[in-house]
Design a protein around this motif. Sequence first.
Motif, mmCIF file in Angstrom:
data_model
loop_
_atom_site.group_PDB
_atom_site.id
_atom_site.type_symbol
_atom_site.label_atom_id
_atom_site.label_comp_id
_atom_site.label_asym_id
_atom_site.label_seq_id
_atom_site.Cartn_x
_atom_site.Cartn_y
_atom_site.Cartn_z
ATOM 1 N N ALA A 1 0.268 18.711 -4.774
ATOM 2 C CA ALA A 1 0.295 18.322 -3.359
ATOM 3 C C ALA A 1 1.291 17.210 -3.073
ATOM 4 O O ALA A 1 1.859 17.155 -1.966
ATOM 5 C CB ALA A 1 -1.099 17.895 -2.915
ATOM 6 N N LEU A 2 1.530 16.304 -4.011
ATOM 7 C CA LEU A 2 2.395 15.161 -3.738
ATOM 8 C C LEU A 2 3.827 15.592 -3.494
ATOM 9 O O LEU A 2 4.336 16.521 -4.146
ATOM 10 C CB LEU A 2 2.349 14.171 -4.909
ATOM 11 N N ALA B 1 -9.941 10.380 -0.789
ATOM 12 C CA ALA B 1 -8.894 11.205 -1.398
ATOM 13 C C ALA B 1 -7.845 11.620 -0.365
ATOM 14 O O ALA B 1 -6.630 11.585 -0.635
ATOM 15 C CB ALA B 1 -9.503 12.434 -2.057
ATOM 16 N N LEU B 2 -8.305 11.989 0.826
ATOM 17 C CA LEU B 2 -7.373 12.409 1.879
ATOM 18 C C LEU B 2 -6.539 11.234 2.369
ATOM 19 O O LEU B 2 -5.317 11.353 2.562
ATOM 20 C CB LEU B 2 -8.153 13.039 3.036
ATOM 21 N N GLN B 3 -7.171 10.084 2.601
ATOM 22 C CA GLN B 3 -6.456 8.915 3.097
ATOM 23 C C GLN B 3 -5.422 8.438 2.085
ATOM 24 O O GLN B 3 -4.285 8.111 2.440
ATOM 25 C CB GLN B 3 -7.462 7.798 3.396
ATOM 26 N N LEU B 4 -5.829 8.386 0.823
ATOM 27 C CA LEU B 4 -4.912 7.943 -0.211
ATOM 28 C C LEU B 4 -3.721 8.892 -0.328
ATOM 29 O O LEU B 4 -2.562 8.458 -0.410
ATOM 30 C CB LEU B 4 -5.651 7.850 -1.554
ATOM 31 N N SER B 5 -3.996 10.190 -0.311
ATOM 32 C CA SER B 5 -2.918 11.170 -0.449
ATOM 33 C C SER B 5 -1.985 11.134 0.759
ATOM 34 O O SER B 5 -0.766 11.292 0.617
ATOM 35 C CB SER B 5 -3.512 12.565 -0.630
ATOM 36 N N ALA B 6 -2.555 10.907 1.945
ATOM 37 C CA ALA B 6 -1.719 10.820 3.144
ATOM 38 C C ALA B 6 -0.767 9.638 3.058
ATOM 39 O O ALA B 6 0.375 9.707 3.534
ATOM 40 C CB ALA B 6 -2.601 10.719 4.384
ATOM 41 N N SER B 7 -1.222 8.528 2.435
ATOM 42 C CA SER B 7 -0.333 7.373 2.302
ATOM 43 C C SER B 7 0.838 7.667 1.358
ATOM 44 O O SER B 7 1.846 6.972 1.388
ATOM 45 C CB SER B 7 -1.118 6.166 1.809
ATOM 46 N N PHE B 8 0.692 8.708 0.525
ATOM 47 C CA PHE B 8 1.781 9.131 -0.358
ATOM 48 C C PHE B 8 2.666 10.188 0.304
ATOM 49 O O PHE B 8 3.575 10.705 -0.335
ATOM 50 C CB PHE B 8 1.200 9.695 -1.657
ATOM 51 N N VAL C 1 1.482 13.161 1.704
ATOM 52 C CA VAL C 1 0.920 14.515 1.703
ATOM 53 C C VAL C 1 0.482 14.841 3.129
ATOM 54 O O VAL C 1 -0.248 14.066 3.767
ATOM 55 C CB VAL C 1 -0.265 14.620 0.733
ATOM 56 N N GLN C 2 0.923 15.990 3.623
ATOM 57 C CA GLN C 2 0.664 16.343 5.019
ATOM 58 C C GLN C 2 0.283 17.817 5.131
ATOM 59 O O GLN C 2 0.428 18.594 4.185
ATOM 60 C CB GLN C 2 1.907 16.073 5.877
ATOM 61 N N GLY C 3 -0.190 18.155 6.329
ATOM 62 C CA GLY C 3 -0.382 19.547 6.716
ATOM 63 C C GLY C 3 -1.271 20.330 5.772
ATOM 64 O O GLY C 3 -2.346 19.901 5.370
ATOM 65 N N ARG C 4 -0.764 21.531 5.417
ATOM 66 C CA ARG C 4 -1.562 22.448 4.615
ATOM 67 C C ARG C 4 -1.857 21.895 3.232
ATOM 68 O O ARG C 4 -2.918 22.148 2.662
ATOM 69 C CB ARG C 4 -0.842 23.791 4.498
ATOM 70 N N LEU D 1 -2.362 18.765 2.455
ATOM 71 C CA LEU D 1 -3.448 17.798 2.575
ATOM 72 C C LEU D 1 -4.782 18.516 2.765
ATOM 73 O O LEU D 1 -5.803 18.140 2.171
ATOM 74 C CB LEU D 1 -3.184 16.852 3.754
ATOM 75 N N LEU D 2 -4.766 19.569 3.589
ATOM 76 C CA LEU D 2 -5.984 20.347 3.801
ATOM 77 C C LEU D 2 -6.435 21.012 2.504
ATOM 78 O O LEU D 2 -7.619 21.001 2.162
ATOM 79 C CB LEU D 2 -5.741 21.401 4.883
ATOM 80 N N ALA D 3 -5.485 21.584 1.766
ATOM 81 C CA ALA D 3 -5.819 22.228 0.496
ATOM 82 C C ALA D 3 -6.359 21.214 -0.504
ATOM 83 O O ALA D 3 -7.293 21.495 -1.264
ATOM 84 C CB ALA D 3 -4.588 22.931 -0.075
ATOM 85 N N LEU D 4 -5.792 20.014 -0.494
ATOM 86 C CA LEU D 4 -6.274 18.970 -1.396
ATOM 87 C C LEU D 4 -7.719 18.610 -1.056
ATOM 88 O O LEU D 4 -8.563 18.448 -1.947
ATOM 89 C CB LEU D 4 -5.380 17.734 -1.282
#
Length: 478
Positions: free
Chosen positions: A98-99, A169-176, A178-181, A183-186
């Motif tokens: 995802a990253l 997990a979503l917030q942390l990944s978004a700060s890196f 990760v967007q859209g599909r 982020l949803l898949a994650l």
Amino acid sequence: MESTSQVDDAAAPAPGTPDRLPLAAWLREGLRAGFLMSPRIRGQQPTPGQMAVLVLLLSLIETGMARLEIAGPAQFDLRGWLIPWWSTAALLMLAWWALPSGGAQRAGRPAGLAAWFALWMGAVFPANLVSLLLGMAQAREALPAWLDGSNWLAWAVYLGLWAWIVVVALQLSASFGVQGRRLLALGFGVVALFGVGVWQFPDRPWQPDLAAESAPPQLALSQETFETQQDLWRTTQGSLAPQRPGIVDVYGLVFSPYAGEDVFRRESAMVASLLADRFDAGGRVVHLLNHAATAASHPWATPLNLERAIEALGQRMDRQEDVLVVYLTSHGASNFALAASHPPLRVAPVSPGELRRMLDQAGIRHRVVAVSACYSGGWIAPLASDTTLVMTAADATHTSYGCGRLSELTFFGRAVFDEALRSTRSFEQAFASAVPVIRQREIDAGKDDGFSNPQISVGDAIKPVLRALEQRLGGAGK
């Protein structure tokens, strides 16, 4: 919430210095992410040594606290400790997919799988800590009543912790970035991993040590032990406080004859203390107890000592005015005998008919008798009288709950004496408020042989005596 472009000066590398953060900064920023705050790093990466220390430190803390989720003896389960790491490996693969790649990474944002994992280890710790603390409280039956008595609230708290981790997990990944599909898949991946883990791999790093539990300490019989017991009985009998003229005194007799499980020792001690503190019975309570660790401090709970104690109490109290509270706690059989065990000492069980005979012979008029045992409803009819209140943990055909090795108190003793009687001095009110609590706890615990159905019988002549006692104690503020 801070913008992902805002960077703390202490966390950002100074010009001309290596692009590294100290270990404490990685831990601090990870914990911030656990509370949904953006990590204040840019492109820094942890060293392999920092990663190893982070994983080891947090794992040791969580494993050590997990030991406290078991109240009794426990043994380390290597398989239970290793199994959750498969989900960590799967999560890392999902995060790697995802990253954003290096070319797609926006300047000023955190980047890289190593940085994500270092922050994730700290970010998930607060939710794990809350879960561990709840597990520790549950093991010791110390959960708040509003939570322990409600199945749906318990599930709400559990799902809330789960949702907390997913959002982290979503917030942390978004700060890196990760967007859209992706982020949803994650997010779906994290939910699936947790779901599979709970469903198929509920193993914990610590398991109850059944071998240790199956071999409780035994009494060491010796001449010194017998002489100590004789001295204890003389001291107990001689130290009983006399009745006070013009005052309805409470005298107590707590009887715990089963030495094999600590729950009866804890419960009998709790009731003896409660009677002294809440019912002005200090110096007027006899505590008979069978346990390997108390041979030098408590007289044995044998039928002969029970009869002697009732006779001694009858001689000290005003048998026509004072109130005797008798509390018996042990296993119970379908023939209503109260189980007794104190090997290698041979101890006979006590029946309700024997207790009635002892009380009648002592001439004690006002009696409150509570029996915490399976099938204890069979004690109601033999003990009931116009001047007696009898309450039991079950009816004559059902078992009661909470008398296992890992129990802090029985369900009955806990709900009636350790909870309800701390807010009222009415035995009837305490019993009435405790019954629905016991029912819900049995449902939550999965009791599969029917509701224990606690019983109570109150004679008409003892009601005004107990009401006057409640008023005196309440007015005294004790």
